[in-house]
Design a protein around this motif. Structure first.
Motif, PDB file in Angstrom:
ATOM      1  N   LEU A 118      15.332   9.444 -52.128  1.00 15.12           N
ATOM      2  CA  LEU A 118      14.249   9.029 -51.242  1.00 15.12           C
ATOM      3  C   LEU A 118      13.253  10.166 -51.042  1.00 15.12           C
ATOM      4  CD1 LEU A 118      12.981   7.014 -49.233  1.00 15.12           C
ATOM      5  CD2 LEU A 118      14.466   8.012 -47.471  1.00 15.12           C
ATOM      6  N   ARG A 119      13.744  11.364 -50.864  1.00 18.25           N
ATOM      7  CA  ARG A 119      12.861  12.525 -50.669  1.00 18.25           C
ATOM      8  C   ARG A 119      11.948  12.699 -51.875  1.00 18.25           C
ATOM      9  NH1 ARG A 119      13.245  18.241 -51.645  1.00 18.25           N
ATOM     10  NH2 ARG A 119      12.528  19.550 -49.913  1.00 18.25           N
ATOM     11  N   GLY A 120      12.523  12.602 -53.078  1.00 17.80           N
ATOM     12  CA  GLY A 120      11.722  12.746 -54.289  1.00 17.80           C
ATOM     13  C   GLY A 120      10.666  11.662 -54.412  1.00 17.80           C
ATOM     14  N   ARG A 121      11.069  10.412 -54.176  1.00 19.03           N
ATOM     15  CA  ARG A 121      10.110   9.306 -54.255  1.00 19.03           C
ATOM     16  C   ARG A 121       9.009   9.455 -53.212  1.00 19.03           C
ATOM     17  NH1 ARG A 121      14.454   4.355 -54.906  1.00 19.03           N
ATOM     18  NH2 ARG A 121      14.409   4.219 -57.192  1.00 19.03           N
ATOM     19  N   SER A 122       9.397   9.847 -52.004  1.00 20.89           N
ATOM     20  CA  SER A 122       8.431   9.958 -50.909  1.00 20.89           C
ATOM     21  C   SER A 122       7.443  11.092 -51.166  1.00 20.89           C
ATOM     22  CB  SER A 122       9.173  10.186 -49.588  1.00 20.89           C
ATOM     23  OG  SER A 122      10.062   9.129 -49.320  1.00 20.89           O
ATOM     24  N   SER A 205       0.777  20.424 -45.866  1.00 27.18           N
ATOM     25  CA  SER A 205       0.496  19.360 -44.905  1.00 27.18           C
ATOM     26  C   SER A 205       0.173  18.027 -45.566  1.00 27.18           C
ATOM     27  CB  SER A 205      -0.634  19.783 -43.969  1.00 27.18           C
ATOM     28  OG  SER A 205      -1.772  20.186 -44.703  1.00 27.18           O
ATOM     29  N   LEU A 206      -0.173  18.027 -46.851  1.00 27.68           N
ATOM     30  CA  LEU A 206      -0.410  16.770 -47.558  1.00 27.68           C
ATOM     31  C   LEU A 206       0.865  15.942 -47.691  1.00 27.68           C
ATOM     32  CD1 LEU A 206      -2.769  17.947 -50.457  1.00 27.68           C
ATOM     33  CD2 LEU A 206      -3.416  16.790 -48.335  1.00 27.68           C
ATOM     34  N   MET A 207       2.007  16.553 -47.460  1.00 31.62           N
ATOM     35  CA  MET A 207       3.299  15.871 -47.574  1.00 31.62           C
ATOM     36  C   MET A 207       3.708  15.153 -46.283  1.00 31.62           C
ATOM     37  SD  MET A 207       4.869  16.140 -50.573  1.00 31.62           S
ATOM     38  CE  MET A 207       3.297  15.761 -51.360  1.00 31.62           C
ATOM     39  N   GLN A 208       2.804  15.050 -45.297  1.00 34.22           N
ATOM     40  CA  GLN A 208       3.181  14.437 -44.021  1.00 34.22           C
ATOM     41  C   GLN A 208       3.731  13.010 -44.173  1.00 34.22           C
ATOM     42  OE1 GLN A 208       3.381  16.123 -41.063  1.00 34.22           O
ATOM     43  NE2 GLN A 208       4.522  14.274 -40.494  1.00 34.22           N
ATOM     44  N   PRO A 209       3.149  12.157 -45.044  1.00 34.29           N
ATOM     45  CA  PRO A 209       3.748  10.822 -45.207  1.00 34.29           C
ATOM     46  C   PRO A 209       5.211  10.884 -45.657  1.00 34.29           C
ATOM     47  CG  PRO A 209       1.554  10.864 -46.157  1.00 34.29           C
ATOM     48  CD  PRO A 209       1.897  12.283 -45.823  1.00 34.29           C
ATOM     49  N   ALA A 210       5.540  11.843 -46.507  1.00 29.72           N
ATOM     50  CA  ALA A 210       6.930  12.006 -46.938  1.00 29.72           C
ATOM     51  C   ALA A 210       7.805  12.499 -45.792  1.00 29.72           C
ATOM     52  CB  ALA A 210       7.002  12.983 -48.120  1.00 29.72           C
ATOM     53  N   ASP A 212       7.378  11.812 -42.685  1.00 30.68           N
ATOM     54  CA  ASP A 212       7.600  10.663 -41.799  1.00 30.68           C
ATOM     55  C   ASP A 212       8.718   9.775 -42.339  1.00 30.68           C
ATOM     56  OD1 ASP A 212       5.537  11.608 -40.233  1.00 30.68           O
ATOM     57  OD2 ASP A 212       4.031  10.255 -41.079  1.00 30.68           O
ATOM     58  N   ARG A 213       8.738   9.569 -43.633  1.00 31.61           N
ATOM     59  CA  ARG A 213       9.791   8.735 -44.226  1.00 31.61           C
ATOM     60  C   ARG A 213      11.155   9.402 -44.113  1.00 31.61           C
ATOM     61  NH1 ARG A 213       8.793   5.831 -49.820  1.00 31.61           N
ATOM     62  NH2 ARG A 213      10.653   4.770 -49.021  1.00 31.61           N
ATOM     63  N   MET A 214      11.194  10.715 -44.315  1.00 30.01           N
ATOM     64  CA  MET A 214      12.465  11.419 -44.195  1.00 30.01           C
ATOM     65  C   MET A 214      12.938  11.464 -42.745  1.00 30.01           C
ATOM     66  SD  MET A 214      13.372  11.896 -47.192  1.00 30.01           S
ATOM     67  CE  MET A 214      14.897  12.752 -46.765  1.00 30.01           C
ATOM     68  N   ALA A 215      11.995  11.532 -41.801  1.00 36.25           N
ATOM     69  CA  ALA A 215      12.367  11.512 -40.381  1.00 36.25           C
ATOM     70  C   ALA A 215      13.075  10.207 -40.056  1.00 36.25           C
ATOM     71  CB  ALA A 215      11.132  11.688 -39.506  1.00 36.25           C
ATOM     72  N   ASP A 216      12.546   9.106 -40.571  1.00 38.89           N
ATOM     73  CA  ASP A 216      13.159   7.807 -40.321  1.00 38.89           C
ATOM     74  C   ASP A 216      14.538   7.719 -40.978  1.00 38.89           C
ATOM     75  OD1 ASP A 216      12.989   4.961 -39.417  1.00 38.89           O
ATOM     76  OD2 ASP A 216      13.122   4.606 -41.571  1.00 38.89           O
ATOM     77  N   ALA A 217      14.641   8.167 -42.227  1.00 34.14           N
ATOM     78  CA  ALA A 217      15.922   8.110 -42.943  1.00 34.14           C
ATOM     79  C   ALA A 217      16.968   8.989 -42.278  1.00 34.14           C
ATOM     80  CB  ALA A 217      15.723   8.533 -44.396  1.00 34.14           C
ATOM     81  N   LEU A 218      16.587  10.188 -41.898  1.00 34.03           N
ATOM     82  CA  LEU A 218      17.544  11.119 -41.291  1.00 34.03           C
ATOM     83  C   LEU A 218      17.937  10.680 -39.885  1.00 34.03           C
ATOM     84  CD1 LEU A 218      15.967  14.377 -42.683  1.00 34.03           C
ATOM     85  CD2 LEU A 218      18.337  13.667 -43.075  1.00 34.03           C
ATOM     86  N   ALA A 219      17.043   9.957 -39.193  1.00 32.32           N
ATOM     87  CA  ALA A 219      17.386   9.440 -37.871  1.00 32.32           C
ATOM     88  C   ALA A 219      18.543   8.453 -37.946  1.00 32.32           C
ATOM     89  CB  ALA A 219      16.171   8.769 -37.239  1.00 32.32           C
ATOM     90  N   HIS A 220      18.682   7.802 -39.107  1.00 35.17           N
ATOM     91  CA  HIS A 220      19.758   6.836 -39.323  1.00 35.17           C
ATOM     92  C   HIS A 220      20.922   7.433 -40.117  1.00 35.17           C
ATOM     93  CE1 HIS A 220      16.240   4.256 -38.452  1.00 35.17           C
ATOM     94  NE2 HIS A 220      17.134   3.474 -37.882  1.00 35.17           N
ATOM     95  N   THR A 221      20.917   8.764 -40.268  1.00 38.96           N
ATOM     96  CA  THR A 221      21.957   9.431 -41.061  1.00 38.96           C
ATOM     97  C   THR A 221      22.509  10.604 -40.269  1.00 38.96           C
ATOM     98  OG1 THR A 221      20.603   8.900 -43.009  1.00 38.96           O
ATOM     99  CG2 THR A 221      22.492  10.335 -43.368  1.00 38.96           C
ATOM    100  N   VAL A 250      13.340  17.686 -41.656  1.00 38.07           N
ATOM    101  CA  VAL A 250      12.068  16.951 -41.592  1.00 38.07           C
ATOM    102  C   VAL A 250      10.903  17.934 -41.661  1.00 38.07           C
ATOM    103  CG1 VAL A 250      10.635  15.390 -40.224  1.00 38.07           C
ATOM    104  CG2 VAL A 250      13.131  15.087 -40.279  1.00 38.07           C
ATOM    105  N   GLU A 251      10.986  19.004 -40.892  1.00 42.00           N
ATOM    106  CA  GLU A 251       9.931  20.028 -40.917  1.00 42.00           C
ATOM    107  C   GLU A 251       9.795  20.656 -42.305  1.00 42.00           C
ATOM    108  OE1 GLU A 251      10.067  22.995 -37.852  1.00 42.00           O
ATOM    109  OE2 GLU A 251      11.063  21.624 -36.453  1.00 42.00           O
ATOM    110  N   GLN A 252      10.907  20.713 -43.019  1.00 46.18           N
ATOM    111  CA  GLN A 252      10.922  21.382 -44.321  1.00 46.18           C
ATOM    112  C   GLN A 252       9.999  20.707 -45.331  1.00 46.18           C
ATOM    113  OE1 GLN A 252      13.214  20.458 -47.507  1.00 46.18           O
ATOM    114  NE2 GLN A 252      14.587  22.222 -47.427  1.00 46.18           N
ATOM    115  N   VAL A 253       9.774  19.399 -45.204  1.00 48.55           N
ATOM    116  CA  VAL A 253       8.969  18.671 -46.190  1.00 48.55           C
ATOM    117  C   VAL A 253       7.543  19.210 -46.242  1.00 48.55           C
ATOM    118  CG1 VAL A 253       8.087  16.408 -46.889  1.00 48.55           C
ATOM    119  CG2 VAL A 253      10.381  16.601 -45.899  1.00 48.55           C
ATOM    120  N   THR A 254       6.984  19.507 -45.081  1.00 41.54           N
ATOM    121  CA  THR A 254       5.617  20.041 -45.026  1.00 41.54           C
ATOM    122  C   THR A 254       5.596  21.548 -44.798  1.00 41.54           C
ATOM    123  OG1 THR A 254       5.518  19.578 -42.654  1.00 41.54           O
ATOM    124  CG2 THR A 254       4.632  17.888 -44.132  1.00 41.54           C
TER     125      THR A 254
END
Length: 312
Positions: A118-122, A205-210, A212-221, A250-254
């Motif tokens: 998911l991280r790679g796709r996002s 910072s261009l990775m913010q959409p990713a 957000d997706r990882m925040a949602d996934a990790l919230a459920h993991t 989550v912070e790591q993505v950006t």
């Protein structure tokens, strides 16, 4: 004191894990579990290619993790060298932080593989292909890289993505801005700028959409307790609480991969030996950051056998 460290993207290559899978039941078990979790023959792609498929971010990230964990499992199960007994902490470069967390039990193998897919796709989907870029600045320190990025931005994004070691900083952002930066390196006392063959501008910072997706996934993991502390990329500090570490992912993505500082923090806390599992990428960075430390890279069965003999 010893740290086990895990490589990030760029360490993938066709043939990775092939020897281990051919000779080790423990390695085969890892690759089969990852294949099942992702519903794809990732291990076949790792062994035989095609290279352009393996290099895709959504494949490279879980593949690198699977290889690292396969090396670890072989070391533990077939050579009797246990991570929890031999190491005092772990760390990983970018996606390698997920490998480190899998190694210490925060996430199981299947969950880690799915998170990285998911991280790679996002990350790939966050910026249209061709609009972002990354460049390695050779002979740069953080301050000179920061000044260069600021000068090159001109209203666009151009940020430090990786502080790898005292000789290499990576910048990331809009392609035009990164290309301007490469053309301006001499003006900032930097030896060389080199565009990297990546498909997206990671860790900016261009990775913010990713993120957000990882925040949602990790919230459920929810992660389990970690057997050893991890040094987090975005803080370059020791983390013992799994919930804190989940937020930092989550912070790591950006955020910036503060690898040089992480190595120095581990050294300051008494780590004298660094062991890279599944690659020969972050080990050399460690060596350039702290030349007095002992650095070992474990990739092949011969590497594992030699390490096991030394640590029997």
């Amino acid at each position: 004191m010893r740290a086990f460290v895990f490589p990030g993207q760029g360490s993938q290559k066709v043939g990775m894990g092939k020897e281990l899978a051919a000779t080790s039941p423990a390695a085969r078990e890892v690759f089969e579990e990852v294949n099942e979790a992702l519903l794809q023959n990732l291990s076949g792609m790792m062994a035989e290619g095609p290279e352009e498929e393996l290099t895709l971010t959504q494949n490279a990230q879980p593949a690198i993790m699977a290889h690292s964990i396969a090396v670890l499992r072989v070391l533990e199960r077939e050579f009797g060298v246990k991570l929890a007994e031999q190491a005092t902490c772990v760390a990983g470069h970018s996606l390698g932080e997920y490998s480190a967390l899998c190694a210490v039990g925060a996430f199981d193998l299947a969950i880690t593989a799915r998170l990285l897919k998911l991280r790679g796709r996002s990350m790939q989907a966050a910026v249209p292909v061709g609009e972002g870029a990354m460049a390695a600045l050779l002979g740069a320190d953080v301050e000179s890289a920061k000044a260069l990025a600021a000068a090159a931005a001109q209203g666009q994004v151009c940020e430090i993505a990786n502080d790898n070691d005292p000789t290499q900083v990576v910048i990331s952002g809009h392609r035009e801005a990164v290309e301007r930066a490469v053309g301006m390196v001499k003006d900032h006392g930097i030896k060389r700028g080199m565009l990297l063959p990546v498909s997206a501008p990671f860790h900016c910072s261009l990775m913010q959409p990713a993120a957000d997706r990882m925040a949602d996934a990790l919230a459920h993991t929810p992660p389990a307790a970690m057997a050893l502390p991890v040094y987090a990329n975005v803080t370059a500090a020791r983390v013992e609480d799994a919930q804190e570490e989940r937020a930092l992912l989550v912070e790591q993505v950006t955020g910036r991969v503060r690898w040089r500082e992480s190595v120095l923090a581990m050294r300051a806390d008494g780590v004298e030996s660094f062991v890279e599992l599944g690659g020969k990428v972050v080990g050399p960075m460690v060596g350039r950051t702290t030349p007095e430390a002992q650095v070992t890279s474990l990739v092949t069965l011969q590497d594992l056998e030699a390490f096991a003999k030394e640590n029997a």
